[in-house]
Design a protein around this motif. Structure first.
Motif: not given
Ligand SMILES: [Fe+2]
Length: 194
Positions: A65-80
């Motif tokens: 839903d967002h290209a800017e601040l890419a992640g699970a939510s704008p500004g938040i990175f979640i990785g596994v």
């Protein structure tokens, strides 16, 4: 130099408050759900690659839903991230904070020289710009759920990495200065699993 007959470099203009707030307004973002089996299917595929360094073996949960601040939510990175037993993610650091929650496995995460043993259910925080490495042991793969604040830093052009350790490997995460996190790695080293 002039642009459109005016002096300047073409990237500076004066805007009213209304213009400014229209410029900074962002699109709406929905909640998102990632199924564990989808995450693990991709991660297990990566895990089959014997030459992939353990520090690269992760998937990122992206909200489209967002290209800017890419992640699970704008500004938040979640990785596994998946680390096989016996592998080491070499000492490195970045100015984003990292929160590691261990879903599986056992080993040691060392932060600024302090070795923290981990097992399933544990959480370790690595502060900004702190050296850290992960050593997986035992018989099970280590699976880490990782949360970082790096997308906001990347958007502000203030994200820095030192990887691997060595001041000559400090990189500014801006297009043109770094192809990826591994831009400074020796390609020959890619053939040697750690
Ligand atoms: Fe890291």
């Amino acid at each position: 130099m002039s642009t459109n007959g005016k002096p300047g470099f073409g990237n500076a203009r004066v805007a009213t408050a209304d213009e400014y707030f229209k410029r900074v307004r962002h699109t709406a973002v929905r909640g998102a759900h990632w199924a564990g089996e989808d995450v693990m299917a991709t991660l297990n595929e990566l895990g089959k690659d014997p030459i992939r360094h353990a520090e690269r073996r992760f998937v990122s949960l992206i909200n489209e839903d967002h290209a800017e601040l890419a992640g699970a939510s704008p500004g938040i990175f979640i990785g596994v991230q998946l680390i096989h037993p016996g592998e080491l993610v070499p000492n490195h650091r970045h100015n984003s904070v990292a929160i590691y929650h261990y879903l599986q496995g056992e080993g040691t995460t060392t932060v600024e020289g302090v070795a923290y043993p981990y097992k399933r259910g544990d959480t370790i925080v690595c502060p900004a710009w702190a050296y850290h490495e992960h050593a997986a042991r035992g018989t099970e793969d280590t699976i880490m759920y990782v949360v970082q604040d790096m997308p906001e830093m990347a958007a502000k052009r203030t994200l820095f990495f030192e990887e691997p350790q060595g001041i000559e490997n400090v990189r500014h995460m801006v297009q043109g200065t770094s192809e990826s996190w591994s831009a400074t790695r020796d390609p020959a080293a890619e053939a040697t699993p750690v």
